[in-house]
Design a protein around this motif. Structure first.
Motif, PDB file in Angstrom:
ATOM      1  N   ARG A 218      49.003  10.968   7.021  1.00  0.00           N
ATOM      2  CA  ARG A 218      49.725  11.719   5.991  1.00  0.00           C
ATOM      3  C   ARG A 218      50.203  10.826   4.855  1.00  0.00           C
ATOM      4  NH1 ARG A 218      52.447  16.585   9.684  1.00  0.00           N
ATOM      5  NH2 ARG A 218      50.402  17.500  10.120  1.00  0.00           N
ATOM      6  N   SER A 219      50.091   9.508   5.047  1.00  0.00           N
ATOM      7  CA  SER A 219      50.479   8.593   3.967  1.00  0.00           C
ATOM      8  C   SER A 219      49.320   8.314   2.995  1.00  0.00           C
ATOM      9  CB  SER A 219      50.971   7.275   4.561  1.00  0.00           C
ATOM     10  OG  SER A 219      49.868   6.524   5.044  1.00  0.00           O
ATOM     11  N   VAL A 220      48.127   8.780   3.312  1.00  0.00           N
ATOM     12  CA  VAL A 220      46.974   8.543   2.433  1.00  0.00           C
ATOM     13  C   VAL A 220      47.115   9.415   1.184  1.00  0.00           C
ATOM     14  CG1 VAL A 220      44.455   8.752   2.245  1.00  0.00           C
ATOM     15  CG2 VAL A 220      45.475   7.910   4.364  1.00  0.00           C
ATOM     16  N   THR A 221      46.920   8.808   0.012  1.00  0.00           N
ATOM     17  CA  THR A 221      47.157   9.520  -1.246  1.00  0.00           C
ATOM     18  C   THR A 221      45.898  10.227  -1.763  1.00  0.00           C
ATOM     19  OG1 THR A 221      46.501   7.638  -2.610  1.00  0.00           O
ATOM     20  CG2 THR A 221      48.802   7.701  -1.867  1.00  0.00           C
TER      21      THR A 221
END
Lengths: 348, 348
Positions: A37-40
């Motif tokens: 979920r931290s991947v942009t």
């Protein structure tokens, strides 16, 4: 009817207990989800970079990064090894597939142009070194086996692997698929330092719960890895796989917790099968093979009760057998309850 | 020194404007990010199911689902077509690669066992139907080309494709790689209904901004798709790719917005190159090829200024050329500013 698949996928199931594909039935670790979920949006639009994930994987298994090739699931690793080691110059080539083995081995070797020779199992699905060595020819490019094996779940002793590697003709390799080694504790990866014709495959689809992400790794000497790179697309691993792998390798606590669940679930299955008078194999993997008689009928009846297992009755030496994934103990208990209903309802 | 890669990946860059890989420089759509963040820990641990994403893709392109094969990026589609169409029975086989083309074509065909024949470009990188037809032999298994082409960015007329397909020997295919067709508006997919030896490839790495996720699709008649399934691992597409594809195809607004940005960015590049007196090709893709002279030197000098472009000077007909991705107009303006500095500083 053949639908043309390289390896026939099972029909998709929805609902119930998925005990048919040896997945992690608890899901991936929360740390993996958080990393994903931290991947942009920008990272999603960029071709991935692998140096960080490759270094993390190398560190976790105690080798140098140039001894590691990350792959799009180990399926891609198996295909890549096949394409890299089997020449397409018209020379006769064969690949020895040790039975019982994973269904991708033979089709991948044939796709690369090799003839497949079977290394037949010994009595009761045991590993029979002499029979495997007898299947080797001067045209053998590699021998492939699962350790622990699938579907019986037995570990092949390390000394047998070394003897097999030594028995191969010049230029031929031994490919040890350690898909289930996290559950068994075996690991041939350190041996790549001293055995130049050894290749070891790992998947993170099983114990680490990353089957949906598609991430595997192949370990070998750097010159072998360089040869494999010539047979794989350079961007085959997705960005989520690379961040998930690092997060999963760093979360030892979750892995240990899940391995404990699997051990407990196997005990539930062993006890249940014993009570029901069924023959089964004690397994070092996250699955148990059990002889139920009418395997297709039992599989279907279990499925109707929301318990999805695998009919393995057509595999060599597995007549009448189903394979049950051992994940969470509650699923194992539900499986035994349903199996008891099915077997008591059936005419014996 | 060769590092053994099937297709040499560029060194990873960090920071600055990524105008070297024809990625979507604005990132994927917010709807894609939201779809990805809705994937659960359990879904991550399951082998993916593709029926919903395949149906969405078929609907978006107006074909039936059995005419669609989802692939792990179009790189895998190219390798799969090569492995499926080139036999490994010792028969001589060749593949005609239309130049200028994408760097995966030749290596994938060779990996499958074919000899590669070059369909040379016409004057000024134009598509020369006669030269391509002249490269075809009775052993040709397929012809592969990019439409629009890369790096010049010109669209090949549909009539020329049909003539090429008709000119092929029995059993040989035309594979049209439409990686950049979203920008150009061309689409040969409807023609698969009437041209039995046509295969069309799409990637969602470019206009849709999904390069990091790895998702492509191959379109052909159902009998051809069934043949391709025999040369691809059944779970090669990851769960994020399947949910992202549906979300991306449904978000037409974002796609249209980005296509508009690209058109504006190309106008900025054309104007700048004209002002600097540089020869360039008007492009239907999301990139512009421009002749700068010392391409390796200019690429390096731009990179030092945080503008990453691609040196294409070694491609046939591209002497002295770099290729600049057209994404957001601000990046195009920054590129022109940096290029002006570099060219004015260099001895002319």
């Amino acid at each position: 009817m053949s639908t043309g698949y390289l390896y026939e996928p099972l029909p998709d199931v929805s609902g119930g207990a998925r005990l048919h594909l040896n997945e992690n039935s608890a899901g991936c670790s929360a740390a993996v989800l958080s990393a994903i979920r931290s991947v942009t949006r920008e990272q999603i639009a960029w071709y991935p970079a692998y140096s960080s994930a490759t270094a993390a994987c190398a560190r976790a298994f105690g080798v140098s990064p140039d001894s590691v090739l990350l792959t799009n699931g180990l399926d891609e690793g198996i295909l890549t090894v096949s394409l890299a080691l089997v020449p397409r110059n018209g020379e006769p080539s064969d690949v020895v597939v040790v039975e019982p083995g994973y269904g991708m081995y033979g089709p991948s070797a044939r796709l690369a142009g090799a003839t497949v020779r079977s290394g037949e199992p010994g009595p009761d699905l045991s590993f029979d070194l002499d029979r495997v060595i007898a299947a080797i020819t001067p045209a053998t490019r590699f021998v492939i086996l699962s350790n622990p094996n699938n579907p019986a779940g037995a570990v092949i002793p390390h000394e047998s692997l070394l003897a097999l590697a030594r028995a191969l003709p010049d230029g031929a390799f031994l490919f040890v698929d350690e898909a289930y080694a996290d559950f068994a504790g075996n690991c041939a990866i350190p041996a790549i330092a001293t055995v130049p014709n050894l290749i070891v495959g790992r998947t993170f689809a099983k114990a680490y719960g990353l089957a949906g992400i598609r991430i595997g790794a192949v370990f070998a000497r750097p010159d072998v890895i360089a040869r494999l790179r010539g047979a794989i697309a350079p961007f085959s691993v997705n960005v989520f796989a690379s961040v998930a792998l690092e997060a999963a390798l760093n979360d030892r606590g979750y892995l240990e917790w899940y391995l404990h669940q699997v051990r407990q679930a196997k005990d539930v299955l062993y006890e249940g099968f014993t009570r029901l008078g069924l023959a089964f194999w004690r397994s070092d993997g996250n699955f148990v093979l059990v002889r139920v008689g009418d395997a297709p009928g039992v599989r279907q009846a279990l499925s109707a009760r929301g318990i999805h297992v695998r009919d393995r009755s057509s595999a060599p030496g597995c007549e009448g057998c189903i394979r049950v994934t051992a994940g969470l103990p509650d699923d194992a208990r539900a499986c035994i309850t349903a199996l008891e209903e099915v077997l008591c309802a059936a005419p014996r």
